[in-house]
Design a protein around this motif. Structure first.
Motif, PDB file in Angstrom:
ATOM      1  N   TYR A 106      21.860  46.976 105.056  1.00 27.85           N
ATOM      2  CA  TYR A 106      21.473  48.375 105.245  1.00 27.85           C
ATOM      3  C   TYR A 106      20.134  48.471 105.970  1.00 27.85           C
ATOM      4  O   TYR A 106      19.899  49.404 106.746  1.00 27.85           O
ATOM      5  N   GLN A 315      27.404  49.691  97.249  1.00 28.08           N
ATOM      6  CA  GLN A 315      27.505  51.128  97.484  1.00 28.08           C
ATOM      7  C   GLN A 315      26.316  51.874  96.869  1.00 28.08           C
ATOM      8  O   GLN A 315      25.723  52.746  97.514  1.00 28.08           O
ATOM      9  N   ARG A 316      25.963  51.511  95.637  1.00 26.25           N
ATOM     10  CA  ARG A 316      24.850  52.180  94.969  1.00 26.25           C
ATOM     11  C   ARG A 316      23.528  51.921  95.688  1.00 26.25           C
ATOM     12  O   ARG A 316      22.702  52.821  95.828  1.00 26.25           O
ATOM     13  N   GLY A 318      23.125  51.237  98.882  1.00 26.64           N
ATOM     14  CA  GLY A 318      23.133  51.992 100.128  1.00 26.64           C
ATOM     15  C   GLY A 318      22.818  53.459  99.917  1.00 26.64           C
ATOM     16  O   GLY A 318      22.003  54.040 100.654  1.00 26.64           O
ATOM     17  N   GLU A 319      23.433  54.061  98.923  1.00 30.88           N
ATOM     18  CA  GLU A 319      23.221  55.486  98.655  1.00 30.88           C
ATOM     19  C   GLU A 319      21.765  55.770  98.267  1.00 30.88           C
ATOM     20  O   GLU A 319      21.174  56.752  98.708  1.00 30.88           O
ATOM     21  N   THR A 320      21.213  54.865  97.449  1.00 32.40           N
ATOM     22  CA  THR A 320      19.831  55.087  96.992  1.00 32.40           C
ATOM     23  C   THR A 320      18.824  54.857  98.102  1.00 32.40           C
ATOM     24  O   THR A 320      17.857  55.614  98.257  1.00 32.40           O
ATOM     25  N   LYS A 322      19.296  55.343 101.227  1.00 36.41           N
ATOM     26  CA  LYS A 322      19.394  56.504 102.114  1.00 36.41           C
ATOM     27  C   LYS A 322      18.665  57.702 101.526  1.00 36.41           C
ATOM     28  O   LYS A 322      17.975  58.442 102.237  1.00 36.41           O
ATOM     29  N   SER A 323      18.790  57.873 100.210  1.00 36.16           N
ATOM     30  CA  SER A 323      18.119  59.009  99.572  1.00 36.16           C
ATOM     31  C   SER A 323      16.596  58.868  99.620  1.00 36.16           C
ATOM     32  O   SER A 323      15.869  59.857  99.625  1.00 36.16           O
TER      33      SER A 323
END
Length: 328
Positions: A106, A315-316, A318-320, A322-323
Motif C-alpha cells: 500500500y 484489507q484492514r 489498507g482501509e486504515t 487510507k483513512s
C-alpha cells in the motif's frame, strides 16, 4: 563424430537428465533430503527471531535435517519478505511472514502481497492493548474515548510505533470503530513500542498502544496500566484485562502476527507435510512453555484459514492507512 552417433549421445544425455530429474529432491516423497532455510525478515534478538529459532530447533528434531535461521533485514521488512517470496519453490526455503507484509504494498515499498506465498500456518497473534499512565484518571477505555470525543482536534497524543506501524494502525482503527476521526489524536512516532511506552510513563503522551508482552516490564514496575485489549477474546496470560468488544460492544480487533510461509508454487504435499509436523510442534510442551514464559499468544491456523486471515489483515491495514491519509 557422425550425425547418428551425435544423436545417440544426445539421446543418452537426455535420458540421463530425465532420470536425475525424476529422482531429484524436488519431489515431495523424498523431501527433505538437505537443510531447509528458514528466513526471518527481522533482526536477531527480536520476537520474530526468537520464535523462529525455537521453531527451527523443533523442526530439526521432527524432520531430522537442519532448519537454519537466516535473518534478512532491511527496508522495513521488505528485503526479508521478498527473499521468501522470490526463493525457488522447491521446499528448501521457507520463512516467517509478519503483519507488515500487509502495509508494504500500500505504501509503494514493494509489489509483493500475501498472495505471493504458499501459506503453511499462523502460529502467533498478539492483540494490541491500550495503555495509560498508572497516574491517569482513566479507569476504562470508555473514559478515554469520552475524553477524546470532547477534546480539541489533536489535543491528545498517543504513541507506540512509527507512522503507519502496527500500533498506529491499531489506534486509528479503534478511533474509527468508535466513530471518531482517525486523526483526532496526534500520533507521536517512535522507533517501536518500547520508546513509545517509555514516553507514556514519562508523561509525554496521553496513551499508547502495544502488545501485552511489550508492556509487561513497565506494568510490573507500576508505571503504566492496560485499559483494554483490542481483541474479541481475553488473553490467557492477562485474563483481568477486558476486551474492546466487552467494553464497547464493538468487535474491532487488531494486533501483530507471525506465520510460516513458503514461496508460491511449492508442491502441495510438502506444504501438507510441514503442516502435519507443525501441528505437533505447536502442542509440544517445550514450545508452549517457551511462548508462555515470553507472553506470546499461541494458536494454529493452517492453509486456507491462514490465507483468509492474511487477506482480512491486508484489507484492514489498507482501509486504515487510507483513512489516515498515508496512502491514497
Amino acid at each position: 563424430m557422425t550425425r547418428s552417433i551425435k544423436s545417440r549421445c544426445c539421446y543418452a544425455l537426455g535420458a540421463a537428465s530425465l532420470v536425475m530429474l525424476t529422482s531429484s529432491p524436488l519431489h515431495a516423497d523424498s523431501w527433505p533430503e538437505k537443510p531447509v532455510t528458514l528466513i526471518v525478515p527481522w533482526g536477531a534478538g527480536g520476537g520474530t527471531d526468537a520464535t523462529a529459532r525455537m521453531l527451527s530447533t523443533l523442526l530439526e528434531e521432527s524432520f531430522g535435517v537442519p532448519f537454519p535461521v537466516v535473518n534478512r533485514t532491511g527496508g522495513s521488512g521488505v528485503i526479508g519478505h521478498s527473499a521468501i517470496a522470490n526463493a525457488s519453490p522447491d521446499g528448501y526455503t521457507i520463512g516467517v511472514a509478519t503483519l507488515e507484509i500487509g502495509g508494504m504494498h500500500y505504501q509503494g515499498l514493494t509489489e509483493i502481497t500475501y498472495q505471493d506465498y504458499s501459506p503453511i500456518g499462523l502460529y502467533n497473534a498478539d492483540p494490541v492493548a491500550v495503555f495509560v499512565s498508572s497516574r491517569s484518571d482513566y479507569d476504562s477505555v470508555e473514559d478515554l474515548l469520552s475524553t477524546i470525543r470532547s477534546s480539541e482536534h489533536r489535543e491528545l497524543k498517543a504513541s507506540g510505533s512509527a507512522q503507519g506501524g502496527v500500533n498506529h494502525i491499531a489506534e486509528a482503527g479503534m478511533l474509527l470503530a468508535s466513530d471518531i476521526a482517525a486523526d483526532k489524536v496526534a500520533w507521536v512516532p517512535s522507533e517501536g513500542a518500547a520508546p513509545g511506552l517509555q514516553d507514556l510513563a514519562a508523561g509525554g503522551v496521553d496513551f499508547a498502544t502495544a502488545s501485552m508482552p511489550e508492556g509487561r516490564a513497565l506494568m510490573d514496575a507500576g508505571l503504566i496500566k492496560p485499559l483494554v485489549l483490542l481483541n474479541t477474546e481475553r488473553s490467557t496470560s492477562s485474563p483481568e484485562v477486558p476486551t474492546f468488544e466487552e467494553e464497547t460492544g464493538n468487535d474491532w480487533s487488531f494486533g501483530s502476527w507471525r506465520g510460516l510461509v513458503a514461496p508460491a508454487g511449492v508442491d502441495e504435499e510438502i506444504i501438507t507435510t510441514l503442516q502435519a509436523h507443525m501441528s505437533d510442534i505447536v502442542n509440544d510442551p517445550a514450545y508452549l512453555e517457551f511462548m508462555e514464559n515470553r507472553g506470546y499468544a499461541t494458536q494454529w491456523l493452517e492453509g486456507d484459514e491462514f490465507m483468509e486471515f492474511m487477506q482480512n489483515s491486508d484489507q484492514r491495514i489498507g482501509e486504515t492507512l487510507k483513512s489516515l491519509g498515508i496512502v491514497e
